[in-house]
Design a protein around this motif. Structure first.
Motif, mmCIF file in Angstrom:
data_model
loop_
_atom_site.group_PDB
_atom_site.id
_atom_site.type_symbol
_atom_site.label_atom_id
_atom_site.label_comp_id
_atom_site.label_asym_id
_atom_site.label_seq_id
_atom_site.Cartn_x
_atom_site.Cartn_y
_atom_site.Cartn_z
ATOM 1 N N ILE A 4 16.005 -20.060 32.121
ATOM 2 C CA ILE A 4 15.674 -21.348 32.569
ATOM 3 C C ILE A 4 15.604 -22.391 31.447
ATOM 4 O O ILE A 4 14.713 -22.057 30.655
ATOM 5 N N LEU A 13 18.111 -23.053 36.231
ATOM 6 C CA LEU A 13 18.306 -21.760 36.079
ATOM 7 C C LEU A 13 19.814 -21.834 35.717
ATOM 8 O O LEU A 13 20.676 -22.075 36.519
ATOM 9 N N SER A 33 7.704 -12.458 32.184
ATOM 10 C CA SER A 33 6.976 -13.628 31.309
ATOM 11 C C SER A 33 6.056 -14.130 32.154
ATOM 12 O O SER A 33 6.054 -14.215 33.387
ATOM 13 N N LEU A 35 3.520 -17.294 32.947
ATOM 14 C CA LEU A 35 3.222 -18.990 33.012
ATOM 15 C C LEU A 35 1.869 -19.216 32.336
ATOM 16 O O LEU A 35 0.784 -18.764 32.391
ATOM 17 N N ASP A 39 3.251 -24.655 29.765
ATOM 18 C CA ASP A 39 4.949 -24.817 30.141
ATOM 19 C C ASP A 39 5.048 -25.938 31.293
ATOM 20 O O ASP A 39 6.170 -26.572 31.135
ATOM 21 N N GLY A 59 9.260 -21.230 28.527
ATOM 22 C CA GLY A 59 8.648 -19.846 28.551
ATOM 23 C C GLY A 59 7.830 -19.525 27.009
ATOM 24 O O GLY A 59 8.706 -19.653 26.275
ATOM 25 N N TRP A 62 5.919 -13.521 26.821
ATOM 26 C CA TRP A 62 6.589 -12.383 27.459
ATOM 27 C C TRP A 62 6.409 -11.072 27.092
ATOM 28 O O TRP A 62 5.587 -10.752 26.108
ATOM 29 N N PHE A 90 11.451 -17.410 29.540
ATOM 30 C CA PHE A 90 11.778 -17.494 31.099
ATOM 31 C C PHE A 90 13.537 -17.126 30.958
ATOM 32 O O PHE A 90 14.289 -17.881 31.169
ATOM 33 N N LEU A 299 13.174 -14.322 38.728
ATOM 34 C CA LEU A 299 13.274 -15.346 37.948
ATOM 35 C C LEU A 299 13.942 -16.646 38.986
ATOM 36 O O LEU A 299 13.536 -17.740 38.535
ATOM 37 N N PHE A 302 11.616 -19.694 40.476
ATOM 38 C CA PHE A 302 10.764 -20.009 39.331
ATOM 39 C C PHE A 302 10.052 -21.510 40.096
ATOM 40 O O PHE A 302 9.008 -21.882 39.535
ATOM 41 N N LEU A 320 6.967 -14.290 35.941
ATOM 42 C CA LEU A 320 8.423 -14.300 36.487
ATOM 43 C C LEU A 320 8.983 -12.967 35.763
ATOM 44 O O LEU A 320 8.547 -12.563 34.984
#
Length: 323
Positions: A4, A13, A33, A35, A39, A59, A62, A90, A299, A302, A320
Protein backbone atom coordinates in the motif's frame (compact mmCIF):
# COMPACT_ATOMS: atom_id res chain seq x y z
CA UNK A 1 4.90 -8.10 -3.72
CA UNK A 2 1.68 -6.28 -2.80
CA UNK A 3 2.15 -2.99 -1.00
CA UNK A 4 0.00 0.00 0.00
CA UNK A 5 1.48 3.33 -1.09
CA UNK A 6 0.33 6.92 -0.74
CA UNK A 7 -1.16 8.64 -3.79
CA UNK A 8 -2.61 12.03 -4.65
CA UNK A 9 -6.13 10.65 -4.18
CA UNK A 10 -5.31 8.53 -1.15
CA UNK A 11 -3.71 5.14 -0.53
CA UNK A 12 -3.36 2.61 -3.33
CA UNK A 13 -2.75 -1.15 -3.21
CA UNK A 14 -0.19 -1.91 -5.90
CA UNK A 15 2.73 -4.20 -6.70
CA UNK A 16 6.42 -3.55 -6.26
CA UNK A 17 9.64 -5.60 -6.39
CA UNK A 18 10.65 -7.35 -3.19
CA UNK A 19 13.46 -5.22 -1.75
CA UNK A 20 16.92 -6.54 -0.95
CA UNK A 21 18.53 -5.83 2.42
CA UNK A 22 21.49 -3.50 2.43
CA UNK A 23 24.24 -3.39 5.06
CA UNK A 24 22.82 -3.70 8.60
CA UNK A 25 19.33 -4.41 7.24
CA UNK A 26 17.04 -7.43 7.36
CA UNK A 27 14.31 -8.44 4.95
CA UNK A 28 11.16 -9.58 6.76
CA UNK A 29 8.14 -11.39 5.42
CA UNK A 30 5.35 -9.39 7.02
CA UNK A 31 2.71 -11.52 8.70
CA UNK A 32 0.77 -8.64 10.24
CA UNK A 33 0.98 -4.85 10.47
CA UNK A 34 -0.76 -2.49 12.88
CA UNK A 35 -2.28 0.91 12.20
CA UNK A 36 -1.26 4.01 14.12
CA UNK A 37 -2.73 7.50 14.04
CA UNK A 38 0.40 8.77 12.34
CA UNK A 39 -0.52 6.56 9.38
CA UNK A 40 -3.65 8.64 8.75
CA UNK A 41 -1.54 11.74 8.15
CA UNK A 42 0.49 9.93 5.50
CA UNK A 43 -2.35 8.52 3.41
CA UNK A 44 -2.14 11.32 0.83
CA UNK A 45 1.62 11.79 0.84
CA UNK A 46 2.33 13.41 4.19
CA UNK A 47 5.50 12.55 6.07
CA UNK A 48 6.17 11.32 9.58
CA UNK A 49 9.83 12.03 10.19
CA UNK A 50 11.79 10.09 7.57
CA UNK A 51 8.79 7.89 6.71
CA UNK A 52 6.15 8.63 4.11
CA UNK A 53 6.07 10.93 1.12
CA UNK A 54 4.14 10.64 -2.14
CA UNK A 55 4.33 7.13 -3.54
CA UNK A 56 6.09 5.76 -0.44
CA UNK A 57 5.07 2.45 1.16
CA UNK A 58 2.80 3.12 4.12
CA UNK A 59 2.73 1.64 7.62
CA UNK A 60 4.93 2.07 10.69
CA UNK A 61 4.59 -1.15 12.68
CA UNK A 62 4.88 -4.80 11.70
CA UNK A 63 5.67 -8.37 12.79
CA UNK A 64 6.92 -11.28 10.73
CA UNK A 65 9.78 -13.62 9.90
CA UNK A 66 13.32 -12.77 8.83
CA UNK A 67 13.99 -14.16 5.34
CA UNK A 68 17.34 -12.55 4.51
CA UNK A 69 20.00 -10.51 6.32
CA UNK A 70 22.37 -7.92 4.93
CA UNK A 71 26.07 -7.47 5.45
CA UNK A 72 27.02 -6.79 9.06
CA UNK A 73 23.89 -8.27 10.63
CA UNK A 74 24.84 -10.82 13.29
CA UNK A 75 21.90 -10.68 15.69
CA UNK A 76 19.26 -12.09 13.33
CA UNK A 77 19.01 -15.16 11.11
CA UNK A 78 16.43 -16.34 8.57
CA UNK A 79 13.44 -17.79 10.39
CA UNK A 80 13.63 -15.49 13.42
CA UNK A 81 10.30 -14.07 14.58
CA UNK A 82 10.61 -10.29 14.89
CA UNK A 83 8.56 -7.13 15.32
CA UNK A 84 9.47 -3.49 14.79
CA UNK A 85 8.41 0.11 14.50
CA UNK A 86 9.65 0.64 10.97
CA UNK A 87 8.48 1.98 7.62
CA UNK A 88 6.83 0.12 4.78
CA UNK A 89 4.73 -2.06 7.08
CA UNK A 90 1.65 -2.38 4.85
CA UNK A 91 3.25 -4.84 2.46
CA UNK A 92 4.11 -8.49 2.04
CA UNK A 93 7.79 -7.76 2.73
CA UNK A 94 9.52 -4.97 4.64
CA UNK A 95 13.06 -3.87 5.40
CA UNK A 96 14.17 -3.21 8.94
CA UNK A 97 17.41 -2.04 10.51
CA UNK A 98 19.06 -4.88 12.39
CA UNK A 99 19.54 -2.84 15.57
CA UNK A 100 16.02 -1.36 15.64
CA UNK A 101 14.06 -4.61 15.72
CA UNK A 102 12.61 -6.56 18.64
CA UNK A 103 12.31 -10.33 19.03
CA UNK A 104 8.69 -11.49 18.92
CA UNK A 105 7.93 -13.88 21.80
CA UNK A 106 7.29 -17.50 20.87
CA UNK A 107 3.62 -18.33 20.99
CA UNK A 108 2.49 -14.74 20.53
CA UNK A 109 0.27 -14.36 17.46
CA UNK A 110 1.70 -12.11 14.76
CA UNK A 111 -1.48 -10.01 14.89
CA UNK A 112 -0.76 -9.23 18.53
CA UNK A 113 2.99 -8.77 18.10
CA UNK A 114 2.48 -6.27 15.27
CA UNK A 115 0.85 -3.78 17.63
CA UNK A 116 3.45 -3.80 20.40
CA UNK A 117 6.64 -2.01 19.27
CA UNK A 118 5.38 1.59 19.01
CA UNK A 119 3.68 1.45 22.40
CA UNK A 120 6.58 -0.30 24.09
CA UNK A 121 9.30 2.09 22.98
CA UNK A 122 7.15 5.22 23.25
CA UNK A 123 6.14 4.51 26.81
CA UNK A 124 9.54 3.33 28.00
CA UNK A 125 10.99 6.56 26.63
CA UNK A 126 8.21 8.69 28.15
CA UNK A 127 7.72 7.02 31.54
CA UNK A 128 11.15 5.62 32.42
CA UNK A 129 13.63 7.84 30.57
CA UNK A 130 12.01 11.29 30.52
CA UNK A 131 9.34 10.80 33.19
CA UNK A 132 11.81 9.23 35.64
CA UNK A 133 9.02 7.31 37.36
CA UNK A 134 10.07 5.83 40.68
CA UNK A 135 8.41 2.95 42.47
CA UNK A 136 5.47 4.14 44.54
CA UNK A 137 4.91 7.36 42.60
CA UNK A 138 1.56 8.26 41.05
CA UNK A 139 1.01 8.65 37.30
CA UNK A 140 -1.78 9.86 35.04
CA UNK A 141 -2.03 8.84 31.37
CA UNK A 142 -4.04 11.30 29.27
CA UNK A 143 -5.62 9.35 26.41
CA UNK A 144 -5.24 6.01 28.15
CA UNK A 145 -7.64 4.06 25.93
CA UNK A 146 -5.44 4.36 22.83
CA UNK A 147 -3.05 1.51 22.05
CA UNK A 148 -0.07 3.50 23.30
CA UNK A 149 -2.07 4.62 26.34
CA UNK A 150 -3.06 1.06 27.26
CA UNK A 151 0.60 0.11 27.06
CA UNK A 152 1.43 3.09 29.27
CA UNK A 153 -0.88 1.86 32.02
CA UNK A 154 0.82 -1.54 31.98
CA UNK A 155 4.33 -0.09 31.85
CA UNK A 156 3.53 2.10 34.85
CA UNK A 157 2.40 -0.96 36.78
CA UNK A 158 5.46 -2.94 35.71
CA UNK A 159 7.74 -0.14 36.89
CA UNK A 160 6.08 -0.07 40.30
CA UNK A 161 3.80 2.96 40.14
CA UNK A 162 1.82 3.47 43.33
CA UNK A 163 -1.36 4.91 41.81
CA UNK A 164 -2.25 4.69 38.13
CA UNK A 165 -4.92 6.98 36.67
CA UNK A 166 -6.13 6.91 33.07
CA UNK A 167 -8.42 9.20 31.10
CA UNK A 168 -10.82 8.47 28.26
CA UNK A 169 -13.78 10.40 26.92
CA UNK A 170 -15.65 7.15 26.20
CA UNK A 171 -17.63 5.58 29.08
CA UNK A 172 -17.30 2.10 27.55
CA UNK A 173 -13.54 2.46 27.25
CA UNK A 174 -13.18 3.84 30.76
CA UNK A 175 -14.84 0.68 32.06
CA UNK A 176 -12.04 -1.39 30.53
CA UNK A 177 -9.03 0.60 31.74
CA UNK A 178 -8.84 -1.39 34.99
CA UNK A 179 -8.03 -4.50 32.89
CA UNK A 180 -4.77 -2.81 31.92
CA UNK A 181 -3.73 -1.48 35.31
CA UNK A 182 -5.72 1.69 36.03
CA UNK A 183 -6.80 2.29 39.62
CA UNK A 184 -9.02 5.14 38.52
CA UNK A 185 -10.54 6.02 35.13
CA UNK A 186 -11.80 9.56 34.56
CA UNK A 187 -13.32 11.67 31.78
CA UNK A 188 -11.01 14.60 31.01
CA UNK A 189 -13.95 16.50 29.50
CA UNK A 190 -15.75 16.55 32.85
CA UNK A 191 -15.56 19.85 34.70
CA UNK A 192 -14.39 18.17 37.91
CA UNK A 193 -11.71 15.88 36.48
CA UNK A 194 -8.81 17.76 38.08
CA UNK A 195 -10.60 17.61 41.43
CA UNK A 196 -10.93 13.83 41.11
CA UNK A 197 -7.19 13.54 40.49
CA UNK A 198 -6.45 15.72 43.53
CA UNK A 199 -8.84 13.64 45.66
CA UNK A 200 -7.02 10.48 44.59
CA UNK A 201 -3.61 11.93 45.45
CA UNK A 202 -4.26 13.51 48.86
CA UNK A 203 -4.68 16.92 47.29
CA UNK A 204 -1.18 16.94 45.81
CA UNK A 205 -1.60 15.96 42.15
CA UNK A 206 0.24 13.18 40.35
CA UNK A 207 4.01 12.84 40.34
CA UNK A 208 4.05 12.19 36.58
CA UNK A 209 1.54 13.01 33.83
CA UNK A 210 1.95 11.46 30.37
CA UNK A 211 -0.01 13.61 27.93
CA UNK A 212 -1.18 12.31 24.57
CA UNK A 213 -3.85 14.98 24.20
CA UNK A 214 -2.48 18.51 24.83
CA UNK A 215 -4.56 21.25 23.21
CA UNK A 216 -7.07 22.71 25.63
CA UNK A 217 -6.21 20.35 28.51
CA UNK A 218 -2.72 21.77 28.93
CA UNK A 219 -3.45 24.20 31.77
CA UNK A 220 -5.63 21.62 33.54
CA UNK A 221 -2.71 19.19 33.29
CA UNK A 222 -0.61 21.67 35.25
CA UNK A 223 -3.28 21.79 37.97
CA UNK A 224 -3.40 17.98 38.15
CA UNK A 225 0.39 17.61 38.57
CA UNK A 226 1.98 18.07 41.96
CA UNK A 227 4.43 20.83 42.80
CA UNK A 228 7.79 19.65 41.51
CA UNK A 229 6.17 17.00 39.31
CA UNK A 230 6.77 16.13 35.67
CA UNK A 231 4.69 16.28 32.48
CA UNK A 232 5.85 14.45 29.35
CA UNK A 233 3.95 15.30 26.18
CA UNK A 234 3.94 12.54 23.56
CA UNK A 235 0.84 13.49 21.54
CA UNK A 236 -1.34 16.40 20.53
CA UNK A 237 -4.57 14.79 19.38
CA UNK A 238 -6.68 17.66 20.76
CA UNK A 239 -4.56 20.38 19.17
CA UNK A 240 -1.01 21.54 18.64
CA UNK A 241 -1.60 25.02 20.08
CA UNK A 242 -3.41 26.27 23.15
CA UNK A 243 -3.27 28.84 25.90
CA UNK A 244 -0.51 28.12 28.44
CA UNK A 245 -0.51 29.48 31.98
CA UNK A 246 3.17 30.31 32.44
CA UNK A 247 2.62 31.61 35.97
CA UNK A 248 0.91 28.40 37.08
CA UNK A 249 3.74 26.41 35.46
CA UNK A 250 6.27 28.42 37.45
CA UNK A 251 4.32 28.29 40.72
CA UNK A 252 4.07 24.50 40.56
CA UNK A 253 7.69 24.18 39.42
CA UNK A 254 6.75 21.48 36.92
CA UNK A 255 9.27 19.95 34.56
CA UNK A 256 7.62 19.87 31.11
CA UNK A 257 9.21 17.72 28.39
CA UNK A 258 8.05 17.25 24.82
CA UNK A 259 9.14 14.09 22.98
CA UNK A 260 8.80 12.62 19.48
CA UNK A 261 10.59 9.96 17.45
CA UNK A 262 10.45 12.07 14.29
CA UNK A 263 13.67 13.94 15.09
CA UNK A 264 15.65 11.07 16.63
CA UNK A 265 18.85 9.93 15.01
CA UNK A 266 19.31 6.29 14.12
CA UNK A 267 21.72 5.91 17.03
CA UNK A 268 19.14 7.35 19.45
CA UNK A 269 16.47 4.93 18.24
CA UNK A 270 18.90 2.04 18.61
CA UNK A 271 19.60 3.05 22.20
CA UNK A 272 15.87 3.25 22.94
CA UNK A 273 15.44 -0.20 21.39
CA UNK A 274 18.19 -1.56 23.61
CA UNK A 275 16.76 -0.03 26.80
CA UNK A 276 13.22 -1.13 25.96
CA UNK A 277 14.32 -4.71 25.29
CA UNK A 278 16.31 -4.88 28.52
CA UNK A 279 13.43 -3.52 30.57
CA UNK A 280 10.51 -5.36 29.03
CA UNK A 281 11.64 -8.60 27.39
CA UNK A 282 10.96 -10.82 30.46
CA UNK A 283 7.47 -9.34 30.85
CA UNK A 284 6.77 -9.73 27.13
CA UNK A 285 7.89 -13.34 27.16
CA UNK A 286 5.63 -14.03 30.16
CA UNK A 287 2.65 -12.30 28.56
CA UNK A 288 2.47 -9.52 31.15
CA UNK A 289 2.50 -6.75 28.51
CA UNK A 290 -0.21 -7.04 25.91
CA UNK A 291 -2.55 -5.05 23.72
CA UNK A 292 -5.99 -6.11 22.55
CA UNK A 293 -6.53 -6.61 18.84
CA UNK A 294 -9.63 -4.67 17.87
CA UNK A 295 -10.11 -6.05 14.35
CA UNK A 296 -8.07 -7.79 11.67
CA UNK A 297 -8.48 -6.94 7.98
CA UNK A 298 -6.88 -8.47 4.88
CA UNK A 299 -4.51 -6.13 3.06
CA UNK A 300 -7.02 -5.50 0.27
CA UNK A 301 -9.57 -4.20 2.81
CA UNK A 302 -7.23 -1.40 3.91
CA UNK A 303 -9.84 1.29 3.23
CA UNK A 304 -12.16 -0.22 5.85
CA UNK A 305 -9.31 -0.46 8.33
CA UNK A 306 -8.30 3.19 7.82
CA UNK A 307 -11.94 4.28 8.10
CA UNK A 308 -12.37 2.45 11.39
CA UNK A 309 -9.33 4.16 12.87
CA UNK A 310 -10.29 7.59 11.48
CA UNK A 311 -13.76 7.23 13.04
CA UNK A 312 -12.17 6.36 16.40
CA UNK A 313 -14.33 3.24 16.64
CA UNK A 314 -11.59 0.90 17.85
CA UNK A 315 -10.33 -0.26 21.24
CA UNK A 316 -6.85 -1.69 20.84
CA UNK A 317 -5.03 -2.23 17.57
CA UNK A 318 -6.45 -2.35 14.06
CA UNK A 319 -4.38 -4.87 12.09
CA UNK A 320 -3.77 -5.71 8.42
CA UNK A 321 -2.58 -9.13 7.24
CA UNK A 322 -1.15 -9.86 3.78
CA UNK A 323 -2.82 -13.29 3.76
Amino acid sequence: MRVIVSGSDGPVLTRAPIPSPGPDEVLVRVRASALNRADLAMLAGGRHGAAGGMGAPLGLEWAGDVVEVGEGVTRWRPGDRVMAAGGGAFAEYALGHGRRIYPAPDGLAYEEAAGLPVGLQTMHDAIATHGRLEAGQSILIQGASSGVGLMGLQVARLLGAGRVIGTSTSPARRERLAEFGADLAIDSRASDWVGRVLDATDGQGVDLLIDQVAGAVMTSNLKATRIGGRIVNVGRLAGQRAEFDFDLHALRRITYVGVTFRTRSGAEVERINELTTQAFWPALREGRLRLPVDRVYPLEAFAEAFARMAANQHFGKVVLTPG
